[in-house]
Design an enzyme around this catalytic site. Structure first.
Site, short mmCIF file in Angstrom:
data_model
loop_
_atom_site.label_atom_id
_atom_site.label_comp_id
_atom_site.label_asym_id
_atom_site.label_seq_id
_atom_site.Cartn_x
_atom_site.Cartn_y
_atom_site.Cartn_z
N ASP A 1 -17.34 -0.81 -8.78
CA ASP A 1 -16.12 -0.61 -9.56
C ASP A 1 -15.56 -1.91 -10.11
O ASP A 1 -14.76 -1.89 -11.04
CB ASP A 1 -15.05 0.11 -8.72
CG ASP A 1 -14.79 -0.61 -7.39
OD1 ASP A 1 -15.23 -1.76 -7.23
OD2 ASP A 1 -14.15 0.00 -6.51
N ASP B 1 -19.35 -6.49 -9.83
CA ASP B 1 -20.42 -5.57 -9.47
C ASP B 1 -21.41 -5.36 -10.61
O ASP B 1 -22.47 -4.76 -10.40
CB ASP B 1 -19.84 -4.20 -9.08
CG ASP B 1 -19.12 -4.23 -7.74
OD1 ASP B 1 -19.55 -5.03 -6.88
OD2 ASP B 1 -18.15 -3.48 -7.57
N ASP C 1 -20.14 2.05 -2.34
CA ASP C 1 -18.87 1.46 -1.93
C ASP C 1 -18.18 2.39 -0.93
O ASP C 1 -18.53 3.57 -0.82
CB ASP C 1 -17.96 1.27 -3.15
CG ASP C 1 -18.40 0.10 -4.02
OD1 ASP C 1 -19.08 -0.78 -3.48
OD2 ASP C 1 -18.06 0.09 -5.20
#
Length: 1205
Positions: free
Chosen positions: A693, A697, A389
């Site tokens: 997070d 996901d 990310d």
């Protein structure tokens, strides 16, 4: 309230609580038994009788608005914990040391060893002849040594279990949001008590049972508790009951906690089930297989040795002698064979894995890596791709609004409140405060902690700068909030519906700027008027957003819309669908949020690239923002491409597979895109680590080889799905986890090299000793000491080595590489050869070269030892003087050549009878005066007895004569093992075995301990038990030289290997040069099926396109669907222009403006529209975001598709 009233209330709800001890100390009107039964039965009638949620809150001393307090009175947390229990489950009792002893003693070989040792002790003590020679001593020593091995093994297992229990406690610890004293605070889940007001948000794990007080589209997944796969919607009116162990799929809400710990439904379930045992990790499984193969070889060698020694014994003793079964006989052979088996079984391998994993898990916590799944430690070391990310991982996640567009005016910095109109300030304050679930925590030192979504926190900080108190605004308008539409990765926006005066419902919306703008129909102006959002205006605003994004800013658009409170034409469930509600918006602000790249990230990314790991950024941000950050992080470099999610998911598999090696940025991606990317990389043979997070996901985290959840920004759902939690959300911590993973793998390989070389030596030397003759090089006790060094102490020493940075210079071992490489075999064989050379030199060379170590021969034995042996057997001196020369020189049994000489006393006797020679028949020769040769004589009878006694003692005296040489052998062998442990610290072609030794405290302590114990064994009375004798200074010097010689010998082997292997010049390529299992490029173990599927026009998942009407030959997307609409077929050819459908939003509005690509061409970056920027060429600006088509010099590069404006 009186006791009588209290009793009547409890009787009214139908519960008899008199016998319940827990109720006796409760100071509240609703007793624990009543509350827990109410919660367990989910009884709506009882809830109404108690006054609903507000009545229950009052009855348990809480407040729905302010929650509990931190005071020490009845309203405090402590009082509620004492009355209703703590939110902890009964701990599993720690394992007892005694149980670990029993487990360690269950090993079959240890059991057999103990049994044989006991039998040896019994026979050695019961048989007088054995007792005279301390026949029981060896069995006792073996028994003691075996018990020591059991105790050490049990101690290590006990320590390991305690360590894992501590780590498991941390695994279940999470922070949750509760209201205490009217303020929202973060507390550990174990601190939550009955009466707390718990705040739930999307992705949270519910940690207590309770009642929903208010809900904004709250939907729970109760599959873990009920098995029902369908999410359940919760609200105060219809279904207010919330259960611990469930997770929040959507929405948010507040819950009054009713039951915690073992009194909750999840707690009751957990107390009934025992904890499942840990499965073996892949590395443990691989090592178990290695151990099994080595063990089979060891058993074979042991059987061969036993049979060889037994056959030899039977031949010598002419069929066997029962009296000698325990006197270097079959019982000793069996004990020796069992010991060889015990030594050859490398039970230390699984132990070494467990030790290094437990040690690494503890150390990784200090590096902000909390390991939830044991196997992740080792798997992370083989990672070849990291999908990371952006926000919070590559950046600092300290977001700040730095510039913006406010109602028609652009500001290069945050404007003051006096620069904005009152109407605009009103819109800003209510959108920022109410359309927001985050909050700020002011620390005593003046800093501010962000809790919740960092983008929302940035908006709260903006409100403070504009002079607004978001807490006051929330309290002021709390009752006006009708519905909240939470942010989702699909919508890229969040909204809140507020009841305004004068019969108006106002929707406040915020989200990704380019997504929100396309849902807007008007723009707010400085004077409060609005202008329509036509195509030109939209293009202008998109250009504004793009310019901000190219500066690395996250662009958030704030908008609103008013709805009439009552509209007969509106569907009753209109406000349930966020996609319908979030349309026709009026944009009033676009804020640019700066989130600086972490200072350490560029170097960490470069470290990964040097380690052969490809780092990819997968983000939901605008592609321009993503590119800017990726260049800062050095992820997006020359010849690499960036791509947007919609393009990625609609691209045919055949076109996408060749792009994967160069794909570095996936922007505006959805969780499904991330999942698809992970699956595709895994099918290409990659070992993939993924960060995440959000709740969405979780599938990608589960699908990946190692899921990395963010400890600060991550939801509990993401953490539950992850293998490792990055506690500081920092990419550099991910690099540390790679280093630790490689360290785990390398430590196991070090131990394998060390142990297998010893196994090889033990098996070969035992076989040669048994088959060639002489005595076994190492006796039972010495083998057990070697086994203790190998399986226990060395495992602890080598398994706890700390990481060293050079490990990141090598390529990852990938998915298919064998645990033992060709280079490791070289080290194992060379170390074994060195030790075998000195072992056989001491065993066979010393006795022949140096008289001090000479072996007692039978001639010497009968000549020099006869009188002493016969004297011990009560033969008088006359018989000794008469019989010993006959046995030594007359050929009965020794000296047949001297029979016809004066050395033989019978020669003179037969000459006196005029005989020329002594007869070869013993009875005839000895009974010289016997008239009947068939009859024996007293003299011959005494001679036969003396011969038997001499034969009995010969084996003992022979072993004594071997003792000097075997003592040197044993000592040199152990010291060579110590030196080999140092050599095994580096199993590449490195020459410096001592690098980092000063930090390997455990290794140093264990090496010193082994050396000290060896000195004790050799130089103290303990030597008697090990059947060795103390050594003098010269012998110690020779042993130390032999031991240390293993180091220069290994240097020589490595230098020869470097000369023989041109590829082995540096640590970064010796693996590739020798093992040949993985080059620096992607292995394509799964590429064949992938390309075949692509060529057949199938999806990456292998499915055909959904829908019966899809045209034949239509390109299939990564999601398994054809592009929507007959004219929306996506085609991609790297050598041609891109054609296909306009990228669409989820609401179906076609995207307009510039496409999501730019291609490096010539000296600058050429946009999709064909205009060339005036920037100077640089390494960062020449990275491309799609394959570069052939371009003629000076010609523009164009990427276009039908419908492009």
């Amino acid at each position: 309230m009186t006791a009588k009233t209290l009793a009547s209330e409890n009787e009214e709800v139908g519960v008899n609580v008199q016998a319940l001890e827990q109720d006796s100390n409760c100071p509240y009107s609703i007793l624990p038994s009543v509350l827990f039964q109410l919660n367990s039965e989910k009884n709506g009638e009882k809830l109404l009788k108690l006054g609903g949620a507000s009545g229950v809150a009052e009855g348990i001393g809480s407040n729905l608005h302010d929650g509990l307090t931190e005071r020490d009175d009845k309203s405090g947390v402590t009082a509620h914990r004492d009355a209703y229990g703590a939110n902890t489950l009964p701990e599993k009792p720690p394992p007892s040391f005694l149980s670990m002893l029993f487990e360690a003693a269950k090993d079959p070989m240890i059991i057999i060893l103990l049994v044989v040792a006991v039998v040896t002790i019994v026979l050695g003590a019961a048989v007088p002849e054995q007792r005279a020679h301390n026949g029981w001593s060896e069995g006792l020593a073996v028994l003691g040594t075996a018990l020591i091995v059991i105790f050490i093994g049990a101690g290590q297992d006990y320590s390991k279990e305690l360590q894992f229990q501590k780590l498991n406690k941390l695994k279940d610890s999470i922070d949750v949001k509760v209201t205490r004293g009217g303020r929202q605070v973060l507390v550990p889940n174990t601190e939550v008590v009955v009466g707390d007001i718990l705040f739930l948000d999307t992705g949270d794990k519910v940690i207590a049972d309770g009642l929903v007080v208010d809900a904004q589209g709250l939907v729970l997944d109760e599959a873990s508790l009920t098995g029902e796969s369908d999410p359940i919607k919760k609200d105060p009116a219809n279904d207010p009951w919330v259960r611990s162990g469930t997770t929040v799929n959507e929405g948010s809400g507040h819950v009054l906690v009713l039951a915690v710990g073992p009194n909750s439904e999840w707690g009751k379930t957990m107390t009934l089930v025992s904890e499942a045992g840990d499965d073996q990790t892949p590395l443990q499984e691989q090592l178990t297989d290695v151990a099994a193969k080595v063990s089979k070889m060891g058993v074979l060698v042991a059987v061969v040795c036993f049979l060889a020694l037994l056959i030899k014994w039977l031949i010598i003793h002419k069929g066997g002698d029962v009296k000698k079964i325990n006197d270097n006989g079959p019982l000793q052979f069996l004990l020796y064979a069992i010991t060889i088996t015990v030594v050859s079984i490398p039970e230390g391998l699984p132990l070494a894995v467990t030790l290094t994993l437990a040690y690494s898990m503890k150390k990784m916590m200090r590096d902000n890596n909390f390991v939830r799944v044991l196997a992740a430690c080792e798997t992370m070391g083989g990672a070849t791709a990291i999908c990371s990310d952006k926000t919070g991982t590559l950046t600092e996640n300290r977001m700040t609004v730095v510039e913006g567009w406010f109602a028609g005016t652009s500001f290069p910095a945050v404007p003051g409140p006096e620069q904005l109109s009152p109407a605009l300030l009103t819109l800003l304050k209510y959108n920022g405060a109410l359309n927001n679930k985050a909050f700020l925590v002011d620390k005593d030192n003046g800093t501010v902690d962000f809790v919740g979504n960092r983008t929302e926190c940035a908006l709260l900080v903006l409100l403070r700068k504009l002079g607004f108190d978001y807490k006051h605004l929330r309290e002021e308008r709390e009752q006006d909030v009708m519905k909240m539409y939470g942010f989702s990765s699909a919508r890229k926006m969040a909204s809140v519906l507020i009841r305004e005066p004068k019969g108006v419902l106002r929707l406040y919306n915020k989200g990704a700027a380019e997504w929100v703008l396309r849902r807007c129909t008007a723009l707010l102006q400085p004077d409060g008027s609005t202008i329509p959002m036509d195509k030109a205006k939209l293009e202008e605003m998109i250009n504004l957003v793009t310019a901000m994004a190219k500066r690395g800013l996250r662009c958030i658009c704030l908008s609103y819309r008013d709805y009439p409170a009552n509209d007969p034409s509106r569907a009753p469930d209109f406000f349930e669908d966020a996609d319908l509600v979030d349309n026709g918006l009026i944009a009033f602000s676009i804020v640019g949020i700066k989130d600086p790249v972490r200072a350490e990230v560029p170097d960490a990314v470069r470290t990964c690239q040097d380690a052969g790991i490809i780092v990819r950024m997968v983000t939901g941000d605008n592609i321009y923002t993503a590119q800017h950050i990726a260049r800062e992080c050095r992820i997006l470099v020359d010849d690499c491409i960036a791509m947007e999610g919609p393009t990625f998911r609609n691209m045919p598999a055949g076109d996408l597979v060749p792009l994967l090696p160069k794909l570095r940025v996936l922007a505006r991606s959805s969780p499904e895109d991330k999942l698809t990317l992970v699956s595709l990389l895994k099918k290409q043979g990659e070992v993939v680590a993924v960060t995440g997070d959000g709740t969405n996901d979780a599938p990608a985290l589960k699908e990946s080889d190692v899921g990395l959840a963010m400890g600060i920004a991550g939801t509990e759902v993401a953490k539950e799905a992850a293998d490792i939690i990055i506690l500081d959300d920092n990419f550099s911590s991910i690099v540390k986890s790679v280093l630790w993973g490689r360290t785990v793998y390398m430590n196991i390989r070090k131990f394998l090299v060390f142990q297998l070389s010893i196994n090889l030596v033990a098996m070969i030397s035992a076989a040669v000793g048994a088959l060639y003759g002489g005595v076994p090089p190492l006796n039972v006790l010495q083998l057990l000491w070697v086994n203790m060094i190998m399986d226990t102490l060395a495992a602890l020493a080598l398994a706890t080595e700390d990481p060293y940075p050079e490990l990141l210079n090598d390529k990852p071992h990938g998915r298919s590489e064998a645990i033992i490489t060709g280079l490791m075999y070289m080290h194992i064989v060379s170390a074994a050869l060195y030790k075998l050379f000195w072992l056989f030199a001491c065993l066979y060379g010393l006795p022949r070269l140096i008289d001090h170590y000479a072996i007692l021969g039978k001639d010497e034995y009968y000549q020099n030892y006869c009188r002493g042996v016969l004297n011990d057997k009560n033969f008088n001196s006359t018989l000794q003087n008469e019989l010993c020369p006959i046995m030594a020189y007359c050929g009965f049994p020794r000296g047949p050549m001297e029979r016809q000489t004066t050395w033989c006393p019978l020669f003179n006797e037969w000459r006196a009878k005029n005989q020329s020679s002594v007869p070869s028949d013993q009875q005839v020769a000895v009974c010289i005066n016997n008239n009947n040769p068939q009859n024996s004589c007293p003299r011959n009878d005494e001679l036969v007895k003396a011969q038997a006694f001499m034969d009995d003692e010969y084996d003992r005296e022979l072993l004594k004569s071997y003792k000097p040489a075997l003592s040197v052998l044993f000592n040199a062998f152990i010291l060579a093992q110590v030196a080999n442990a140092f050599v095994s610290r580096r199993i590449g072609l490195e020459l410096n075995f001592f690098k980092g030794l000063s930090h390997s405290y455990i290794f140093n302590v264990i090496m010193v301990l082994i050396t000290v114990l060896q000195v004790v064994i050799m130089q103290t009375p303990v030597s008697f038990i090990f059947k060795v004798q103390p050594l003098n200074g010269k012998e110690w010097g020779a042993c130390i030289a032999i031991g240390i010689g293993a180091i220069p010998f290994s240097w020589a082997v490595r230098l020869l290997a470097q000369a023989a292997l041109p590829m082995a010049g540096s640590s970064s390529n010796w693996l590739a040069g020798l093992r040949g299992s993985r080059a620096s490029n992607i292995t394509a173990s799964g590429a064949g099926p992938m390309r075949q599927a692509a060529n057949q026009g199938r999806t990456l998942s292998g499915r055909t396109a959904s829908g019966a009407t899809a045209p034949t030959g239509a390109a299939k997307s990564l999601s398994g669907r054809t592009a929507s609409g007959p004219n929306h077929i996506v085609q991609f050819n790297p050598a041609k222009t891109l054609s296909g459908s306009p990228v669409k939003t989820l609401s179906g509005t076609p995207l307009t403006g510039k496409p999501s690509f730019e291609v490096a061409a010539g000296g600058g970056v050429v946009s999709a529209g064909g205009s060339q920027s005036g920037r100077r060429p640089s390494s960062s600006s020449t990275s491309k975001v799609a394959p570069q088509p052939p371009v003629k010099p000076g010609s523009p590069t164009t990427l276009a598709w039908p419908g492009q404006p």
